[in-house]
Design a protein around this motif. Structure first.
Motif, PDB file in Angstrom:
ATOM      1  N   ASP A  61       0.827  -1.208   0.000  1.00 45.80           N
ATOM      2  CA  ASP A  61       0.000   0.000   0.000  1.00 45.80           C
ATOM      3  C   ASP A  61       0.861   1.257   0.000  1.00 45.80           C
ATOM      4  OD1 ASP A  61      -2.347  -1.537   0.152  1.00 45.80           O
ATOM      5  OD2 ASP A  61      -2.168  -1.674   2.348  1.00 45.80           O
ATOM      6  N   ASN A  62       0.209   2.375  -0.356  1.00 47.01           N
ATOM      7  CA  ASN A  62       0.835   3.705  -0.315  1.00 47.01           C
ATOM      8  C   ASN A  62       2.162   3.737  -1.078  1.00 47.01           C
ATOM      9  OD1 ASN A  62      -1.227   4.809   1.359  1.00 47.01           O
ATOM     10  ND2 ASN A  62      -0.268   3.822   3.134  1.00 47.01           N
ATOM     11  N   VAL A  63       2.128   3.248  -2.300  1.00 49.80           N
ATOM     12  CA  VAL A  63       3.347   3.198  -3.110  1.00 49.80           C
ATOM     13  C   VAL A  63       3.608   4.569  -3.734  1.00 49.80           C
ATOM     14  CG1 VAL A  63       4.479   2.158  -5.108  1.00 49.80           C
ATOM     15  CG2 VAL A  63       3.048   0.757  -3.603  1.00 49.80           C
ATOM     16  N   THR A  64       4.802   5.097  -3.514  1.00 47.01           N
ATOM     17  CA  THR A  64       5.243   6.339  -4.144  1.00 47.01           C
ATOM     18  C   THR A  64       6.542   6.068  -4.886  1.00 47.01           C
ATOM     19  OG1 THR A  64       6.491   7.030  -2.191  1.00 47.01           O
ATOM     20  CG2 THR A  64       4.187   7.753  -2.349  1.00 47.01           C
ATOM     21  N   ALA A  65       6.887   6.958  -5.806  1.00 47.41           N
ATOM     22  CA  ALA A  65       8.101   6.758  -6.594  1.00 47.41           C
ATOM     23  C   ALA A  65       8.787   8.089  -6.841  1.00 47.41           C
ATOM     24  CB  ALA A  65       7.776   6.081  -7.921  1.00 47.41           C
ATOM     25  N   LEU A  66      10.099   8.037  -6.861  1.00 47.54           N
ATOM     26  CA  LEU A  66      10.945   9.195  -7.129  1.00 47.54           C
ATOM     27  C   LEU A  66      11.870   8.842  -8.285  1.00 47.54           C
ATOM     28  CD1 LEU A  66      12.190  11.978  -6.327  1.00 47.54           C
ATOM     29  CD2 LEU A  66      13.682  10.711  -4.768  1.00 47.54           C
ATOM     30  N   LEU A  67      11.883   9.669  -9.330  1.00 50.91           N
ATOM     31  CA  LEU A  67      12.680   9.411 -10.524  1.00 50.91           C
ATOM     32  C   LEU A  67      13.929  10.278 -10.511  1.00 50.91           C
ATOM     33  CD1 LEU A  67      12.736   7.842 -13.229  1.00 50.91           C
ATOM     34  CD2 LEU A  67      11.606   9.825 -14.271  1.00 50.91           C
ATOM     35  N   ARG A  68      15.074   9.663 -10.776  1.00 57.96           N
ATOM     36  CA  ARG A  68      16.348  10.373 -10.817  1.00 57.96           C
ATOM     37  C   ARG A  68      17.067  10.081 -12.136  1.00 57.96           C
ATOM     38  NH1 ARG A  68      14.950  13.639  -7.730  1.00 57.96           N
ATOM     39  NH2 ARG A  68      15.526  13.870  -5.534  1.00 57.96           N
ATOM     40  N   SER A  69      17.730  11.108 -12.687  1.00 60.06           N
ATOM     41  CA  SER A  69      18.502  10.973 -13.920  1.00 60.06           C
ATOM     42  C   SER A  69      19.985  11.019 -13.604  1.00 60.06           C
ATOM     43  CB  SER A  69      18.148  12.104 -14.893  1.00 60.06           C
ATOM     44  OG  SER A  69      19.041  12.126 -15.993  1.00 60.06           O
ATOM     45  N   THR A  70      20.771  10.210 -14.323  1.00 61.89           N
ATOM     46  CA  THR A  70      22.224  10.238 -14.164  1.00 61.89           C
ATOM     47  C   THR A  70      22.887  11.147 -15.189  1.00 61.89           C
ATOM     48  OG1 THR A  70      22.503   8.304 -15.603  1.00 61.89           O
ATOM     49  CG2 THR A  70      22.217   7.890 -13.240  1.00 61.89           C
ATOM     50  N   ASP A  71      22.090  11.787 -16.041  1.00 59.16           N
ATOM     51  CA  ASP A  71      22.617  12.676 -17.080  1.00 59.16           C
ATOM     52  C   ASP A  71      22.021  14.063 -16.872  1.00 59.16           C
ATOM     53  OD1 ASP A  71      23.163  14.074 -19.527  1.00 59.16           O
ATOM     54  OD2 ASP A  71      23.424  12.153 -20.546  1.00 59.16           O
ATOM     55  N   SER A  72      22.875  15.059 -16.644  1.00 61.95           N
ATOM     56  CA  SER A  72      22.399  16.413 -16.347  1.00 61.95           C
ATOM     57  C   SER A  72      21.661  17.042 -17.517  1.00 61.95           C
ATOM     58  CB  SER A  72      23.579  17.308 -15.944  1.00 61.95           C
ATOM     59  OG  SER A  72      24.519  17.409 -17.006  1.00 61.95           O
TER      60      SER A  72
END
Length: 449
Positions: A61-72
């Motif tokens: 339950d209560n699944v959240t996600a954070l997206l990160r890039s390795t290329d500026s």
């Protein structure tokens, strides 16, 4: 909108019970930010939908996600989203709240961008790694060397007119100026160069010229005639204008000439026949000295084709001295997506440096100012970061649009409480920064338990 199946996914860690993986990616690049081709291209902005599937034996339950890039150059302007509950054997998407992406115009086409997706839920934490490829090389684009990132050399042909580095065909006839080489079948001769040739960062004072349509920096005894795809361990570091089984005794031979006033060394195959064939070709390789500047100092190379009678079994391109990095424009009749077919009057330039696109406007491309919160998802003390030098207050709203609290310009933190001092409930909140000059900036924040 186009859906792409997940690839290059690796799990950094996982817990027993729920087991979430990335099952699909969908790029939203409709106008005005994109061209609606279902992928991110340089200079575009759009949305990204990621489908998560729970293949474990317990729901979460209560699944959240954070997206990160390795290329500026691949900028995530909205990096958080919520998936709610993901039962066993179920898939959920962030269609209602896509990640937002801005791609820098300077990123080369077909650049793979590595991304990290940090997933949190009740009793669950995991990180997925995947990649997106920016853009697609087409015939009017330059071809990078590889396989590696970033490229060093690029191949431009004369139809790549959207780039400042593209060549213009201008045949230089040397059979009445230069020296004819007495080349027989499958023969290589070595000459001293009138200047230093820097190729893939290495320096050479000699050049090896092979009857079979290629030259190599430095000294080699190789005479290989049977062509292979590039890179190839059968060939030294080389420039292949027309690597095939050629026979110089029939035709007008192979010539070389140092054109000192124009700072170049030229090798011409003049009406040289293919072995056992009545077909022949005229082409030339031009190596410029280092007074013609390049970003790395590696000499600029131009290959020109005066005829195009039969390139159906040739290899065209370059490869580095390690025999592991190459540009293959053509192999046995199959062209690279970025290579124009060889026709009379074709020119190909091999040069180092990042491609420079010719813009229709002189105005610089403006990327959005960045405003974000961290940790995100988070709880307790939240910090706000902005690239705006002078900024005003930050207003925080819940998902219904109700104002929760306002943070004054003297502060850049929030303790997770509303205007009455009561801790806010877990969920998604929207933070709006009022700038002294310019538009308001928004950031999304997920507050956890």
């Amino acid at each position: 909108m186009a859906e792409v199946s997940a690839d290059d996914i690796s799990l950094i860690n996982n817990n027993s019970g729920p087991f979430i993986l990335l099952s699909a990616k969908t790029v939203l690049d409709s106008p005005p930010g994109g061209n609606n081709n279902g992928r991110f291209d340089p200079g575009e902005s759009g949305g990204l939908i990621l489908a998560l599937r729970n293949i474990g034996n317990q729901g979460v339950d209560n699944v959240t996600a954070l997206l990160r890039s390795t290329d500026s150059r691949f900028i995530i302007t909205d990096s958080t989203t919520s998936y709610g509950s993901i039962p066993v054997c179920s898939t959920r998407t962030n269609t209602a709240d896509p990640f937002r992406i801005q791609v820098d115009p300077s990123i080369p086409k077909e650049t793979p961008v590595q991304l990290l997706l940090l997933i949190n839920g009740n009793g669950y934490c995991d990180t997925l790694r995947f990649r997106l490829v920016v853009g697609e090389i087409v015939q009017t684009d330059p071809v990078p060397d590889g396989p590696r990132q970033p490229p060093l050399y690029w191949a431009y042909d004369d139809i790549d007119t959207s780039y400042t580095q593209h060549p213009e065909f201008s045949w230089v006839e040397i059979n009445n100026l230069g020296t004819r080489l007495d080349l027989s079948d499958d023969q290589t001769v070595v000459l001293d160069l009138p200047f230093t040739w820097q190729f893939y960062g290495e320096y050479y004072s000699q050049i090896s010229i092979c009857s079979n349509g290629w030259v190599a920096p430095g000294y080699t005894t190789s005479t290989v005639y049977y062509n292979y795809p590039l890179p190839s361990t059968t060939l030294p570091g080389a420039v292949c204008a027309n690597w095939d089984d050629l026979y110089p005794p029939i035709g007008n031979g192979v010539w070389y000439y140092h054109d000192a006033p124009n700072h170049r060394f030229i090798i011409e195959w003049d009406s040289v026949h293919y072995i056992g064939s009545n077909l022949w070709e005229r082409f030339e390789i031009i190596i410029y000295d280092q007074t013609v500047p390049t970003p790395t100092g590696d000499n600029q190379i131009v290959v020109q084709y005066l005829t195009a009678n039969s390139y159906s079994s040739s290899t065209v391109g370059i490869q580095d001295p390690s025999q592991s990095i190459a540009i293959q424009c053509l192999y046995d009749g199959t062209y690279n997506n970025g290579s124009a077919p060889i026709v009379p009057g074709r020119a190909i330039k091999y040069v180092t440096g990042t491609p420079t696109a010719i813009r229709e406007s002189n105005e610089p491309v403006k990327l959005p100012a960045r405003f974000y919160a961290f940790p995100n998802p988070g709880r307790g003390l939240i910090h706000f970061v902005t690239e705006i030098g002078t900024a005003g207050s930050i207003s925080i709203f819940d998902r219904t649009g109700r104002l929760v609290t306002t943070i004054q310009p003297t502060s850049r933190t929030w303790d997770g409480r509303d205007a009455t001092g009561k801790p806010v409930s877990p969920g998604v909140y929207f933070c709006r920064l009022k700038t002294v000059s310019g538009p308001e900036l928004e950031a999304k924040l997920i507050v956890t338990r």
